[in-house]
Design a protein around this motif. Structure first.
Motif, mmCIF file in Angstrom:
data_model
loop_
_atom_site.group_PDB
_atom_site.id
_atom_site.type_symbol
_atom_site.label_atom_id
_atom_site.label_comp_id
_atom_site.label_asym_id
_atom_site.label_seq_id
_atom_site.Cartn_x
_atom_site.Cartn_y
_atom_site.Cartn_z
ATOM 1 N N THR A 77 -14.887 -7.498 -8.360
ATOM 2 C CA THR A 77 -14.218 -8.333 -7.362
ATOM 3 C C THR A 77 -13.922 -9.711 -7.937
ATOM 4 O O THR A 77 -12.869 -10.298 -7.663
ATOM 5 C CB THR A 77 -15.107 -8.471 -6.112
ATOM 6 O OG1 THR A 77 -15.348 -7.172 -5.562
ATOM 7 C CG2 THR A 77 -14.438 -9.336 -5.059
ATOM 8 N N ALA A 129 -6.642 -6.267 8.348
ATOM 9 C CA ALA A 129 -7.117 -7.648 8.454
ATOM 10 C C ALA A 129 -6.284 -8.402 9.492
ATOM 11 O O ALA A 129 -5.092 -8.136 9.669
ATOM 12 C CB ALA A 129 -7.031 -8.345 7.099
ATOM 13 N N SER A 148 -6.093 -2.966 -7.657
ATOM 14 C CA SER A 148 -6.551 -3.972 -6.700
ATOM 15 C C SER A 148 -5.362 -4.767 -6.172
ATOM 16 O O SER A 148 -4.350 -4.925 -6.855
ATOM 17 C CB SER A 148 -7.550 -4.926 -7.367
ATOM 18 O OG SER A 148 -8.641 -4.217 -7.918
ATOM 19 N N ASP A 150 -6.096 -13.507 3.832
ATOM 20 C CA ASP A 150 -6.878 -12.273 3.873
ATOM 21 C C ASP A 150 -6.011 -11.068 4.239
ATOM 22 O O ASP A 150 -6.171 -9.981 3.692
ATOM 23 C CB ASP A 150 -8.017 -12.427 4.886
ATOM 24 C CG ASP A 150 -9.098 -11.374 4.720
ATOM 25 O OD1 ASP A 150 -9.487 -11.106 3.574
ATOM 26 O OD2 ASP A 150 -9.552 -10.812 5.732
ATOM 27 N N CYS A 151 -5.065 -11.267 5.152
ATOM 28 C CA CYS A 151 -4.222 -10.161 5.614
ATOM 29 C C CYS A 151 -3.223 -9.702 4.555
ATOM 30 O O CYS A 151 -2.587 -8.648 4.718
ATOM 31 C CB CYS A 151 -3.477 -10.561 6.884
ATOM 32 S SG CYS A 151 -2.325 -11.942 6.666
ATOM 33 N N SER A 205 -8.590 -7.982 -3.138
ATOM 34 C CA SER A 205 -9.472 -6.880 -2.745
ATOM 35 C C SER A 205 -9.584 -5.922 -3.917
ATOM 36 O O SER A 205 -8.572 -5.538 -4.515
ATOM 37 C CB SER A 205 -8.923 -6.152 -1.517
ATOM 38 O OG SER A 205 -9.029 -6.965 -0.369
ATOM 39 N N ASP A 226 0.827 -1.205 0.000
ATOM 40 C CA ASP A 226 0.000 0.000 0.000
ATOM 41 C C ASP A 226 0.863 1.258 0.000
ATOM 42 O O ASP A 226 0.561 2.239 -0.682
ATOM 43 C CB ASP A 226 -0.924 -0.015 1.220
ATOM 44 C CG ASP A 226 -2.011 1.043 1.136
ATOM 45 O OD1 ASP A 226 -2.534 1.267 0.031
ATOM 46 O OD2 ASP A 226 -2.336 1.647 2.167
ATOM 47 N N THR A 240 -4.073 -8.844 1.569
ATOM 48 C CA THR A 240 -4.758 -7.998 0.583
ATOM 49 C C THR A 240 -5.569 -6.864 1.192
ATOM 50 O O THR A 240 -6.148 -6.073 0.449
ATOM 51 C CB THR A 240 -5.718 -8.848 -0.275
ATOM 52 O OG1 THR A 240 -6.738 -9.414 0.569
ATOM 53 C CG2 THR A 240 -4.981 -9.970 -0.979
ATOM 54 N N LYS A 241 -5.614 -6.769 2.514
ATOM 55 C CA LYS A 241 -6.474 -5.766 3.146
ATOM 56 C C LYS A 241 -5.768 -5.098 4.321
ATOM 57 O O LYS A 241 -5.046 -5.755 5.072
ATOM 58 C CB LYS A 241 -7.771 -6.408 3.647
ATOM 59 C CG LYS A 241 -8.622 -7.042 2.564
ATOM 60 C CD LYS A 241 -9.786 -7.794 3.166
ATOM 61 C CE LYS A 241 -10.606 -8.491 2.090
ATOM 62 N NZ LYS A 241 -9.838 -9.570 1.429
ATOM 63 N N ASN A 274 -8.635 -1.308 -3.871
ATOM 64 C CA ASN A 274 -8.440 -0.858 -2.490
ATOM 65 C C ASN A 274 -7.072 -0.235 -2.225
ATOM 66 O O ASN A 274 -6.785 0.144 -1.088
ATOM 67 C CB ASN A 274 -8.632 -2.036 -1.530
ATOM 68 C CG ASN A 274 -7.521 -3.071 -1.647
ATOM 69 O OD1 ASN A 274 -7.027 -3.343 -2.743
ATOM 70 N ND2 ASN A 274 -7.135 -3.661 -0.531
#
Length: 231
Positions: free
Chosen positions: A120, A216, A88, A209-210, A78, A28, A212-213, A81
């Motif tokens: 998505t 998380a 993405s 999950d963590c 994701s 990010d 990409t977000k 985001n």
């Protein structure tokens, strides 16, 4: 700003070597070109604090035997985001699972999906394609090392928490997004040949999950990495 860029570069390799919990944060930051220097510095400080305040060990368990091993792939994405608001994030983690049920980590990744997508579903599909490419590469090396018999192959089992993706892969219907059809077709072909399996799981069981977000929970992934036991 030059100092911030140099500091960011010094942290770029860390997530992919031993700190998967930092993967998305660094990704990010690398796309935060439109943020002010103050905001970028603030985000970087949070990453540094997170790196210092959390520590753990990655365990490479003894699989006891290379018979009946399988590659396990968890993929996630994701939609739009990242900091540029159009890109993405996609991520995956690969394990080598022995017949004793232990999971040996092979690779993990968190990166910007290679093109801007419209949904998505497209983001999840491209993330799965990237994860499968990595699995095929790992499998080719493993099969050369252990010298399997002719016709034998290490199975690849994929897990996604996107039900729409799983349904489309196991369906004969074509989707309206033509560009995405090609990506899904390659996955469908591998499934039909019995080369891979794609299974839907609940989001609570999605350990990638963590990757990409932001925000998380990374503890489920760390638990598997530090114990060798599956989610």
């Amino acid at each position: 700003m030059v100092y911030i860029q140099k500091l960011l570069v010094s942290y770029t390799g860390l997530p992919h070597q031993s700190r998967p919990d930092l993967c998305f944060d660094v990704l990010d930051l690398s796309t935060s070109v439109q943020l002010s220097e103050a905001k970028t510095q603030s985000k970087l400080n949070k990453v540094i604090r997170k790196a210092k305040n959390n520590s753990y060990r990655i365990k490479y368990p003894n699989l006891e035997s290379l018979k009946n091993i399988e590659l396990i792939l968890y993929t996630d994405a994701s939609y739009a985001n990242l900091s540029d608001r159009v890109s993405s994030a996609g991520g995956y983690v690969i394990f080598l699972r022995g017949q004793n049920g232990k999971n040996c980590p092979i690779s993990w990744s968190s990166k910007k999906i290679r093109r801007v997508v419209k949904s998505t579903l497209a983001a999840e599909a491209l993330s799965l394609v990237d994860g499968l490419d990595a699995c095929y590469f790992v499998r080719s090396i493993l099969q050369e090392m252990i010298k399997l018999n002719a016709g034998e192959s290490i199975p690849i089992n994929c897990f996604t928490d996107n039900k729409s993706l799983c349904q489309n892969i196991h369906s004969t219907k074509l989707i309206s997004e033509k560009r995405l059809c090609l990506d899904l077709a390659s996955i469908k072909e591998s499934v039909s040949l019995g080369d891979i399996t794609v299974t839907w799981i609940k989001t609570s069981s999605q350990i990638s999950d963590c990757l990409t977000k932001a925000g998380a929970d990374f503890h489920p992934l760390i638990k598997v990495l530090s114990t060798g036991k599956g989610p």
